[in-house]
Every structure is written in structure tokens, then in C-alpha cells.
Design a protein around this motif. Sequence first.
Motif, mmCIF file in Angstrom:
data_model
loop_
_atom_site.group_PDB
_atom_site.id
_atom_site.type_symbol
_atom_site.label_atom_id
_atom_site.label_comp_id
_atom_site.label_asym_id
_atom_site.label_seq_id
_atom_site.Cartn_x
_atom_site.Cartn_y
_atom_site.Cartn_z
ATOM 1 N N TRP A 217 0.834 -1.203 0.000
ATOM 2 C CA TRP A 217 0.000 0.000 0.000
ATOM 3 C C TRP A 217 0.869 1.254 0.000
ATOM 4 N N ILE A 218 1.939 1.258 0.785
ATOM 5 C CA ILE A 218 2.847 2.400 0.820
ATOM 6 C C ILE A 218 3.485 2.609 -0.547
ATOM 7 N N ARG A 219 3.899 1.534 -1.179
ATOM 8 C CA ARG A 219 4.517 1.641 -2.498
ATOM 9 C C ARG A 219 3.533 2.183 -3.527
ATOM 10 N N ARG A 220 2.274 1.753 -3.455
ATOM 11 C CA ARG A 220 1.261 2.243 -4.396
ATOM 12 C C ARG A 220 0.987 3.726 -4.188
ATOM 13 N N VAL A 221 0.916 4.152 -2.926
ATOM 14 C CA VAL A 221 0.672 5.572 -2.641
ATOM 15 C C VAL A 221 1.822 6.419 -3.176
ATOM 16 N N PHE A 222 3.061 5.988 -2.938
ATOM 17 C CA PHE A 222 4.211 6.737 -3.442
ATOM 18 C C PHE A 222 4.214 6.770 -4.963
ATOM 19 N N SER A 223 3.838 5.648 -5.595
ATOM 20 C CA SER A 223 3.816 5.597 -7.058
ATOM 21 C C SER A 223 2.753 6.525 -7.630
ATOM 22 N N LYS A 224 1.677 6.734 -6.882
ATOM 23 C CA LYS A 224 0.576 7.560 -7.361
ATOM 24 C C LYS A 224 0.895 9.042 -7.284
ATOM 25 N N TYR A 225 1.601 9.466 -6.238
ATOM 26 C CA TYR A 225 1.783 10.892 -5.996
ATOM 27 C C TYR A 225 3.212 11.387 -6.228
ATOM 28 N N LEU A 226 4.180 10.507 -6.434
ATOM 29 C CA LEU A 226 5.565 10.931 -6.597
ATOM 30 C C LEU A 226 6.129 10.429 -7.916
ATOM 31 N N ASP A 227 7.104 11.179 -8.459
ATOM 32 C CA ASP A 227 7.745 10.729 -9.684
ATOM 33 C C ASP A 227 8.835 9.712 -9.355
ATOM 34 N N THR B 201 12.339 9.507 -9.191
ATOM 35 C CA THR B 201 13.409 9.744 -8.228
ATOM 36 C C THR B 201 12.863 9.992 -6.829
ATOM 37 N N SER B 202 11.829 10.828 -6.726
ATOM 38 C CA SER B 202 11.246 11.116 -5.411
ATOM 39 C C SER B 202 10.664 9.850 -4.788
ATOM 40 N N ARG B 203 10.015 9.021 -5.592
ATOM 41 C CA ARG B 203 9.449 7.765 -5.076
ATOM 42 C C ARG B 203 10.559 6.848 -4.572
ATOM 43 N N ALA B 204 11.635 6.732 -5.348
ATOM 44 C CA ALA B 204 12.746 5.864 -4.949
ATOM 45 C C ALA B 204 13.389 6.350 -3.661
ATOM 46 N N LEU B 205 13.544 7.662 -3.505
ATOM 47 C CA LEU B 205 14.152 8.211 -2.292
ATOM 48 C C LEU B 205 13.266 7.968 -1.072
ATOM 49 N N MET B 206 11.959 8.186 -1.210
ATOM 50 C CA MET B 206 11.062 7.989 -0.078
ATOM 51 C C MET B 206 11.003 6.524 0.341
ATOM 52 N N LEU B 207 11.036 5.617 -0.631
ATOM 53 C CA LEU B 207 11.047 4.191 -0.306
ATOM 54 C C LEU B 207 12.335 3.824 0.418
ATOM 55 N N GLY C 196 13.758 1.357 3.377
ATOM 56 C CA GLY C 196 15.070 0.802 3.058
ATOM 57 C C GLY C 196 15.130 0.139 1.705
ATOM 58 N N ASP C 197 14.102 0.311 0.863
ATOM 59 C CA ASP C 197 14.087 -0.276 -0.477
ATOM 60 C C ASP C 197 14.808 0.653 -1.442
ATOM 61 N N THR C 198 15.958 0.230 -1.946
ATOM 62 C CA THR C 198 16.731 1.057 -2.872
ATOM 63 C C THR C 198 16.781 0.441 -4.272
ATOM 64 N N ASP C 199 15.921 -0.551 -4.541
ATOM 65 C CA ASP C 199 15.966 -1.211 -5.840
ATOM 66 C C ASP C 199 15.549 -0.293 -6.973
ATOM 67 N N GLN C 200 14.749 0.755 -6.688
ATOM 68 C CA GLN C 200 14.310 1.669 -7.733
ATOM 69 C C GLN C 200 15.210 2.896 -7.852
ATOM 70 N N LEU C 201 16.243 2.975 -7.032
ATOM 71 C CA LEU C 201 17.125 4.139 -7.037
ATOM 72 C C LEU C 201 18.225 3.951 -8.078
ATOM 73 N N SER C 202 18.420 4.959 -8.914
ATOM 74 C CA SER C 202 19.428 4.862 -9.962
ATOM 75 C C SER C 202 20.829 4.890 -9.361
ATOM 76 N N GLU C 203 21.773 4.318 -10.100
ATOM 77 C CA GLU C 203 23.156 4.276 -9.631
ATOM 78 C C GLU C 203 23.734 5.686 -9.514
ATOM 79 N N THR C 204 23.317 6.588 -10.403
ATOM 80 C CA THR C 204 23.816 7.969 -10.363
ATOM 81 C C THR C 204 23.427 8.662 -9.068
ATOM 82 N N ILE C 205 22.165 8.520 -8.675
ATOM 83 C CA ILE C 205 21.692 9.158 -7.440
ATOM 84 C C ILE C 205 22.391 8.553 -6.233
#
Length: 218
Positions: free
Chosen positions: A74-84, A86-92, A97-106
Amino acid sequence: RGSLEGFRLGDYVRFEGYLRSPHVSRNPGGFDYANHLFRQGIDGLVYPHGAIAHLPQPGAMWSLANLVEPAREWIRRVFSKYLDGTSRALMLGFLLGDTDQLSETIFKLFQRTGTAHLLAVSGTNVWIVAGTFYLLLLLPLVRRVPRRVRALLTILVIVLFSFLTRNEPSVVRASLMAGLMLLGRVMWRPVDPLNSVGCAAVLILIVSPAHLFRPGFQ
């Protein structure tokens, strides 16, 4: 993901395969797949061959880890709905502690600035969650809640947060420490922080001795 339909934490899986180390970066500045997996607690990859047998365990469905999994989704769906992206990956990363969506550059930017620890849930997250919840129980509307009840409710929130973050070693350690200190308040006993650290370490190693070699525990 479709092949994982019906699987739950605690179920058994039987198969044959090969265990290999992840590939490291072969080109200077290239994507380091081994480091990417290591940040997620993955030290090796299994390449199965043949059929994979799913052996459901009756008690797995009612485990706390499986009960909080819908909350994670549910948390992941809410973040996906309201955040783009990079912002979604950072909040997760900050919350779960989920960093699987965070780019290597960031991630490298966080490393260069010495703030990469913010992307891993740790004792700081536990104290923020526990402290915020405990302070809310001190508001005028709920101030009449007995001291012991406040402590027990906070312990429950800490346990749920630990399972929500999939019981990372650093979170488990801080959760045990916070739980022991709050339990002391329930029993009207003084609590020594160093004793809490030692007790948390012993309990973690009794359940999973391999944590001794993980950076999160150390």
C-alpha cells in the motif's frame, strides 16, 4: 513476478541449481551489479534448472511478516501515485530501506556527500517512529492513557515497523533496545543503555548467528 504468485514468507521452495557470485563492474565507471545487490543484502545469485516445487506451509499465512506485507504494498502504491521516479525511490529508501528503484547515479551522489546511510533503515528510523508515536500519546486528547499502556502501545508499533522493514539487523537491534527500555518503564525498573546493547546483540545472534558478519549488525 507471475511465477511468484501464491508464495508467502515461510513457505519452502525445492529446486536444483547453481550458486554464483554476482558480476562486478568490468569497465571503469560502469554499473557495478555486485555492489547494487550487496546494498540490498544479496551476496550471491542462484540459477535454477529444472522444475521449482512450491511447498506451502500452513502457518506461513498467519505470520506477522506476511500480515504486514499488504501495508508495504500500500505504501509503495501511494508513493507511485503521488511521486515521480526519483522522489518515489528516495522515499522508499528513507522509509522502508528499499533502494531497488534508485538509480546508480543518485546513489553515488549520496556516497560522495557522505549521506548514503540515509538510504538504509537503521536505529535512527526506529527512534523517529517510536518517539513520534510516544509524543502523540502525550497530547491533551490522549494524555490520560496510563504510562504502562503508552509504553506497551509503543512497543507494538516498534515491532510492526521492524517487520515492515523486513527485520534489517540494524532495525532489529534498535527495536530490541527501544523495546527493552520501554519494558523497563512498564516494570518500573531502571534501564542501562549498554546492557540494552549487549542484550540486543545476544538475542540477534541466538536467532541468526550469521548476522555477526554483516555490516548492519557490526
